[in-house]
Design a protein around this motif. Sequence first.
Motif, mmCIF file in Angstrom:
data_model
loop_
_atom_site.group_PDB
_atom_site.id
_atom_site.type_symbol
_atom_site.label_atom_id
_atom_site.label_comp_id
_atom_site.label_asym_id
_atom_site.label_seq_id
_atom_site.Cartn_x
_atom_site.Cartn_y
_atom_site.Cartn_z
ATOM 1 N N ARG A 194 0.823 -1.207 0.000
ATOM 2 C CA ARG A 194 0.000 0.000 0.000
ATOM 3 C C ARG A 194 0.858 1.258 0.000
ATOM 4 O O ARG A 194 0.458 2.290 -0.529
ATOM 5 N N LYS A 195 2.015 1.162 0.590
ATOM 6 C CA LYS A 195 2.927 2.304 0.630
ATOM 7 C C LYS A 195 3.790 2.399 -0.614
ATOM 8 O O LYS A 195 4.637 3.292 -0.730
ATOM 9 N N GLY A 196 3.577 1.476 -1.548
ATOM 10 C CA GLY A 196 4.336 1.508 -2.796
ATOM 11 C C GLY A 196 5.747 0.976 -2.666
ATOM 12 O O GLY A 196 6.615 1.287 -3.501
ATOM 13 N N VAL A 197 6.011 0.157 -1.653
ATOM 14 C CA VAL A 197 7.346 -0.402 -1.444
ATOM 15 C C VAL A 197 7.541 -1.599 -2.370
ATOM 16 O O VAL A 197 6.654 -2.445 -2.515
ATOM 17 N N ASN A 198 8.682 -1.678 -2.997
ATOM 18 C CA ASN A 198 9.042 -2.816 -3.840
ATOM 19 C C ASN A 198 9.463 -3.964 -2.941
ATOM 20 O O ASN A 198 10.537 -3.914 -2.314
ATOM 21 N N LEU A 199 8.651 -5.015 -2.868
ATOM 22 C CA LEU A 199 8.927 -6.118 -1.956
ATOM 23 C C LEU A 199 10.178 -6.892 -2.333
ATOM 24 O O LEU A 199 10.725 -7.643 -1.497
ATOM 25 N N ASN A 200 10.637 -6.735 -3.559
ATOM 26 C CA ASN A 200 11.830 -7.450 -4.010
ATOM 27 C C ASN A 200 13.112 -6.630 -3.837
ATOM 28 O O ASN A 200 14.198 -7.094 -4.209
ATOM 29 N N SER A 201 12.973 -5.421 -3.284
ATOM 30 C CA SER A 201 14.139 -4.561 -3.100
ATOM 31 C C SER A 201 14.573 -4.600 -1.637
ATOM 32 O O SER A 201 13.861 -4.083 -0.762
ATOM 33 N N PRO A 202 15.735 -5.191 -1.339
ATOM 34 C CA PRO A 202 16.215 -5.209 0.051
ATOM 35 C C PRO A 202 16.350 -3.811 0.632
ATOM 36 O O PRO A 202 16.083 -3.604 1.827
ATOM 37 N N GLU A 203 16.767 -2.847 -0.208
ATOM 38 C CA GLU A 203 16.938 -1.476 0.273
ATOM 39 C C GLU A 203 15.603 -0.866 0.703
ATOM 40 O O GLU A 203 15.507 -0.252 1.768
ATOM 41 N N GLU A 204 14.584 -1.046 -0.139
ATOM 42 C CA GLU A 204 13.278 -0.470 0.185
ATOM 43 C C GLU A 204 12.629 -1.190 1.370
ATOM 44 O O GLU A 204 11.991 -0.562 2.217
ATOM 45 N N MET A 205 12.799 -2.502 1.434
ATOM 46 C CA MET A 205 12.218 -3.243 2.553
ATOM 47 C C MET A 205 12.935 -2.909 3.862
ATOM 48 O O MET A 205 12.302 -2.807 4.917
ATOM 49 N N ALA A 206 14.259 -2.730 3.781
ATOM 50 C CA ALA A 206 15.003 -2.336 4.983
ATOM 51 C C ALA A 206 14.529 -0.971 5.471
ATOM 52 O O ALA A 206 14.357 -0.751 6.687
ATOM 53 N N ALA A 207 14.285 -0.059 4.531
ATOM 54 C CA ALA A 207 13.785 1.266 4.905
ATOM 55 C C ALA A 207 12.381 1.162 5.491
ATOM 56 O O ALA A 207 12.032 1.882 6.437
ATOM 57 N N TYR A 216 18.185 -6.489 7.632
ATOM 58 C CA TYR A 216 17.054 -7.055 6.885
ATOM 59 C C TYR A 216 17.467 -8.361 6.211
ATOM 60 O O TYR A 216 16.739 -9.365 6.288
ATOM 61 N N MET A 217 18.614 -8.373 5.567
ATOM 62 C CA MET A 217 19.072 -9.568 4.874
ATOM 63 C C MET A 217 19.357 -10.697 5.861
ATOM 64 O O MET A 217 19.092 -11.880 5.567
ATOM 65 N N ALA A 218 19.879 -10.364 7.027
ATOM 66 C CA ALA A 218 20.121 -11.384 8.046
ATOM 67 C C ALA A 218 18.798 -12.014 8.488
ATOM 68 O O ALA A 218 18.714 -13.231 8.708
ATOM 69 N N GLY A 219 17.766 -11.195 8.608
ATOM 70 C CA GLY A 219 16.450 -11.713 8.953
ATOM 71 C C GLY A 219 15.896 -12.633 7.891
ATOM 72 O O GLY A 219 15.290 -13.672 8.202
ATOM 73 N N GLN A 220 16.080 -12.267 6.632
ATOM 74 C CA GLN A 220 15.592 -13.108 5.537
ATOM 75 C C GLN A 220 16.353 -14.425 5.475
ATOM 76 O O GLN A 220 15.771 -15.478 5.174
ATOM 77 N N THR A 221 17.639 -14.382 5.776
ATOM 78 C CA THR A 221 18.432 -15.612 5.831
ATOM 79 C C THR A 221 17.928 -16.512 6.953
ATOM 80 O O THR A 221 17.798 -17.739 6.782
ATOM 81 N N TRP A 222 17.637 -15.890 8.108
ATOM 82 C CA TRP A 222 17.098 -16.664 9.236
ATOM 83 C C TRP A 222 15.798 -17.353 8.835
ATOM 84 O O TRP A 222 15.570 -18.519 9.153
ATOM 85 N N TRP A 223 14.933 -16.620 8.115
ATOM 86 C CA TRP A 223 13.638 -17.178 7.700
ATOM 87 C C TRP A 223 13.833 -18.367 6.760
ATOM 88 O O TRP A 223 13.149 -19.386 6.899
ATOM 89 N N ALA A 224 14.734 -18.236 5.840
ATOM 90 C CA ALA A 224 14.985 -19.328 4.895
ATOM 91 C C ALA A 224 15.437 -20.587 5.626
ATOM 92 O O ALA A 224 15.106 -21.717 5.214
ATOM 93 N N GLN A 225 16.150 -20.427 6.704
ATOM 94 C CA GLN A 225 16.659 -21.561 7.457
ATOM 95 C C GLN A 225 15.644 -22.133 8.442
ATOM 96 O O GLN A 225 15.775 -23.290 8.866
ATOM 97 N N ASN A 226 14.645 -21.367 8.793
ATOM 98 C CA ASN A 226 13.713 -21.789 9.853
ATOM 99 C C ASN A 226 12.256 -21.855 9.426
ATOM 100 O O ASN A 226 11.405 -22.227 10.245
ATOM 101 N N ARG A 227 11.951 -21.540 8.197
ATOM 102 C CA ARG A 227 10.548 -21.430 7.796
ATOM 103 C C ARG A 227 9.778 -22.734 7.964
ATOM 104 O O ARG A 227 8.549 -22.718 8.158
ATOM 105 N N GLN A 228 10.464 -23.876 7.918
ATOM 106 C CA GLN A 228 9.772 -25.152 8.080
ATOM 107 C C GLN A 228 9.149 -25.289 9.468
ATOM 108 O O GLN A 228 8.185 -26.037 9.643
#
Length: 249
Positions: A194-207, A216-228
């Motif tokens: 809704r805010k027009g953020v590009n979900l595929n942009s680490p920079e925009e998502m970090a902001a 932000y990237m560390a969090g996404q790495t954590w998710w990839a390892q624990n999502r199961q």
Amino acid sequence: MATNPPRGLRTIQRLLGDIQGPQVAVGVVIGLLLFPFISYLVTDAANFLQELVPEFFGIVFTVLILENLARVREKRQLTEQLIRRMQSRFNPTALSAIEELRVYGKLQDGTVRNRNLRGSNWENANLYQADLTGCDLTNAILKHADFVYANLTDVKVTEEQLAYTDNLCGATMPDGSRYDGRYVLVGDLNWAKRKGVNLNSPEEMAAFYDVSVEQYMAGQTWWAQNRQRFRDRSELYDPNDPLNQPLPT
């Protein structure tokens, strides 16, 4: 040639002429006795009023203080009652109490800090900006709850509970850090869209999460390892629900 006295004087003379000597003497005596009595009454009344005024204001002041203390005590009792209801396992009761606490400003001002809220059913609860520092949320149901800008410092809660919420953007996590988006919550993602953020942009998502790109990237790495661990998590999210409307920035 003699002149007649004025009419008013003649009337007084006539009235006095009707009064006999003894009566005049009695009147003089009564007057002499009444004069000091009347003077005493006037003086005593003045002294009485002088003493009464400060007493009156003292009584009024005391009544106002007591009334204010009673009002404060009543508000404190109401707040404690709402917090007890906030811990309810019956979801409508808990949600109603949370909203009332928000209206009274008690959800955000620290009143709910360090409370035992174990087992609360907060499904779909709006805990925007809630200060829950030090609370015990063991076994609390947080499914689809909104914790945007909430303070969860030192809160007893599991990652599994937090991963079932809808929004954590801007929240302070139990370890004191800013939430980095690691749970990939559907509510946060819808808000970002809704805010027009590009979900595929680490920079925009970090902001969007107000963290560094590295965090932000560390969090996404954590998710990839624990999502199961969270594979049974519901991904249902209704963006048209009044509870899920755009929040202030």
